[in-house]
Design a protein around this motif. Structure first.
Motif, PDB file in Angstrom:
ATOM      1  N   CYS A   1       0.792  -1.231   0.000  1.00 43.43           N
ATOM      2  CA  CYS A   1       0.000   0.000   0.000  1.00 43.43           C
ATOM      3  C   CYS A   1       0.828   1.287   0.000  1.00 43.43           C
ATOM      4  N   GLY A   2       2.151   1.167   0.153  1.00 41.00           N
ATOM      5  CA  GLY A   2       2.996   2.354   0.170  1.00 41.00           C
ATOM      6  C   GLY A   2       3.123   2.994   1.543  1.00 41.00           C
ATOM      7  N   GLY A   3       2.536   2.363   2.562  1.00 40.90           N
ATOM      8  CA  GLY A   3       2.586   2.904   3.919  1.00 40.90           C
ATOM      9  C   GLY A   3       3.954   2.749   4.560  1.00 40.90           C
ATOM     10  N   ASP A   4       4.056   3.233   5.785  1.00 41.47           N
ATOM     11  CA  ASP A   4       5.301   3.173   6.546  1.00 41.47           C
ATOM     12  C   ASP A   4       5.331   1.929   7.428  1.00 41.47           C
ATOM     13  N   PHE A   5       6.536   1.392   7.621  1.00 42.05           N
ATOM     14  CA  PHE A   5       6.711   0.230   8.484  1.00 42.05           C
ATOM     15  C   PHE A   5       6.997   0.666   9.918  1.00 42.05           C
ATOM     16  N   LEU A   6       6.422  -0.067  10.856  1.00 43.23           N
ATOM     17  CA  LEU A   6       6.688   0.104  12.273  1.00 43.23           C
ATOM     18  C   LEU A   6       7.443  -1.122  12.765  1.00 43.23           C
ATOM     19  N   THR A   7       8.441  -0.922  13.591  1.00 43.11           N
ATOM     20  CA  THR A   7       9.231  -2.034  14.120  1.00 43.11           C
ATOM     21  C   THR A   7       8.450  -2.757  15.207  1.00 43.11           C
ATOM     22  N   GLU A   8       8.332  -4.067  15.061  1.00 46.18           N
ATOM     23  CA  GLU A   8       7.658  -4.894  16.062  1.00 46.18           C
ATOM     24  C   GLU A   8       8.665  -5.575  16.975  1.00 46.18           C
ATOM     25  N   SER A   9       9.750  -6.088  16.385  1.00 40.79           N
ATOM     26  CA  SER A   9      10.752  -6.770  17.198  1.00 40.79           C
ATOM     27  C   SER A   9      12.098  -6.748  16.475  1.00 40.79           C
ATOM     28  N   VAL A  10      13.130  -6.907  17.277  1.00 42.10           N
ATOM     29  CA  VAL A  10      14.500  -6.943  16.750  1.00 42.10           C
ATOM     30  C   VAL A  10      15.167  -8.178  17.339  1.00 42.10           C
ATOM     31  N   GLY A  11      15.875  -8.898  16.504  1.00 40.40           N
ATOM     32  CA  GLY A  11      16.551 -10.099  16.972  1.00 40.40           C
ATOM     33  C   GLY A  11      17.884 -10.280  16.281  1.00 40.40           C
ATOM     34  N   LEU A  12      18.558 -11.322  16.664  1.00 39.98           N
ATOM     35  CA  LEU A  12      19.880 -11.626  16.132  1.00 39.98           C
ATOM     36  C   LEU A  12      19.900 -13.082  15.694  1.00 39.98           C
ATOM     37  N   THR A  13      20.494 -13.329  14.544  1.00 36.03           N
ATOM     38  CA  THR A  13      20.655 -14.699  14.059  1.00 36.03           C
ATOM     39  C   THR A  13      22.057 -14.825  13.464  1.00 36.03           C
ATOM     40  N   PHE A  14      22.476 -16.048  13.288  1.00 35.34           N
ATOM     41  CA  PHE A  14      23.780 -16.299  12.681  1.00 35.34           C
ATOM     42  C   PHE A  14      23.566 -17.109  11.411  1.00 35.34           C
ATOM     43  N   GLU A  15      23.860 -16.501  10.276  1.00 32.78           N
ATOM     44  CA  GLU A  15      23.718 -17.141   8.973  1.00 32.78           C
ATOM     45  C   GLU A  15      25.106 -17.510   8.480  1.00 32.78           C
ATOM     46  N   ASN A  16      25.377 -18.813   8.358  1.00 32.85           N
ATOM     47  CA  ASN A  16      26.708 -19.302   7.965  1.00 32.85           C
ATOM     48  C   ASN A  16      27.803 -18.753   8.883  1.00 32.85           C
ATOM     49  N   GLY A  17      27.482 -18.657  10.160  1.00 31.00           N
ATOM     50  CA  GLY A  17      28.450 -18.190  11.146  1.00 31.00           C
ATOM     51  C   GLY A  17      28.608 -16.686  11.219  1.00 31.00           C
ATOM     52  N   LYS A  18      27.864 -15.955  10.385  1.00 29.57           N
ATOM     53  CA  LYS A  18      27.961 -14.494  10.382  1.00 29.57           C
ATOM     54  C   LYS A  18      26.724 -13.910  11.059  1.00 29.57           C
ATOM     55  N   PRO A  19      26.914 -12.965  11.990  1.00 25.49           N
ATOM     56  CA  PRO A  19      25.765 -12.394  12.700  1.00 25.49           C
ATOM     57  C   PRO A  19      24.942 -11.462  11.814  1.00 25.49           C
ATOM     58  N   GLU A  20      23.625 -11.579  11.960  1.00 26.00           N
ATOM     59  CA  GLU A  20      22.697 -10.706  11.245  1.00 26.00           C
ATOM     60  C   GLU A  20      21.671 -10.153  12.224  1.00 26.00           C
ATOM     61  N   ASN A  21      21.381  -8.873  12.075  1.00 26.33           N
ATOM     62  CA  ASN A  21      20.360  -8.215  12.866  1.00 26.33           C
ATOM     63  C   ASN A  21      19.062  -8.309  12.074  1.00 26.33           C
ATOM     64  N   ILE A  22      18.039  -8.954  12.641  1.00 28.36           N
ATOM     65  CA  ILE A  22      16.757  -9.144  11.978  1.00 28.36           C
ATOM     66  C   ILE A  22      15.729  -8.229  12.641  1.00 28.36           C
ATOM     67  N   THR A  23      15.079  -7.383  11.833  1.00 28.46           N
ATOM     68  CA  THR A  23      14.067  -6.471  12.346  1.00 28.46           C
ATOM     69  C   THR A  23      12.731  -6.821  11.709  1.00 28.46           C
ATOM     70  N   HIS A  24      11.778  -7.229  12.533  1.00 29.86           N
ATOM     71  CA  HIS A  24      10.441  -7.591  12.063  1.00 29.86           C
ATOM     72  C   HIS A  24       9.568  -6.339  12.122  1.00 29.86           C
ATOM     73  N   CYS A  25       8.968  -5.988  10.969  1.00 37.06           N
ATOM     74  CA  CYS A  25       8.168  -4.769  10.874  1.00 37.06           C
ATOM     75  C   CYS A  25       6.770  -5.089  10.348  1.00 37.06           C
ATOM     76  N   VAL A  26       5.846  -4.158  10.639  1.00 36.87           N
ATOM     77  CA  VAL A  26       4.469  -4.260  10.171  1.00 36.87           C
ATOM     78  C   VAL A  26       4.073  -2.904   9.596  1.00 36.87           C
ATOM     79  N   CYS A  27       3.386  -2.927   8.460  1.00 40.66           N
ATOM     80  CA  CYS A  27       2.908  -1.686   7.848  1.00 40.66           C
ATOM     81  C   CYS A  27       1.820  -1.085   8.736  1.00 40.66           C
ATOM     82  N   GLU A  28       1.960   0.206   9.014  1.00 40.87           N
ATOM     83  CA  GLU A  28       0.985   0.866   9.879  1.00 40.87           C
ATOM     84  C   GLU A  28      -0.378   1.032   9.204  1.00 40.87           C
ATOM     85  N   ASN A  29      -0.429   0.931   7.871  1.00 34.78           N
ATOM     86  CA  ASN A  29      -1.704   1.099   7.156  1.00 34.78           C
ATOM     87  C   ASN A  29      -2.439  -0.214   6.938  1.00 34.78           C
TER      88      ASN A  29
END
Length: 80
Positions: free
Chosen positions: A25-53
């Motif tokens: 819809c072209g709306g803005d994302f709001l952050t719901e949660s932030v987490g950390l994972t390791f992909e092939n031994g490399k750390p990644e910051n994962i941010t789960h978002c939801v469109c406010e619209n």
């Protein structure tokens, strides 16, 4: 990496999220949660978002080179 550098890195992640419109819809994302994972031994910051619209969910994944770097001792310089 010092704390100031880590904060700038994380801030840049939110700049990306805030400048990415919802693909439904072209709306803005709001952050719901932030987490950390390791992909092939490399750390990644994962941010789960939801469109406010429309409620569309999206995960943003960013590399996290600062994980572990803050715990390392600074290199000692040897004097002759």
């Amino acid at each position: 990496m010092n704390l100031n550098e880590v904060m700038k890195f994380v801030e840049s992640e939110y700049i990306v999220i805030n400048n990415t419109p919802c693909e439904i819809c072209g709306g803005d994302f709001l952050t719901e949660s932030v987490g950390l994972t390791f992909e092939n031994g490399k750390p990644e910051n994962i941010t789960h978002c939801v469109c406010e619209n429309c409620g569309h969910e999206r995960e943003f994944s960013f590399r996290a080179p600062f994980i572990g770097a803050m715990n390392q001792e600074p290199e000692q310089e040897e004097l002759n």
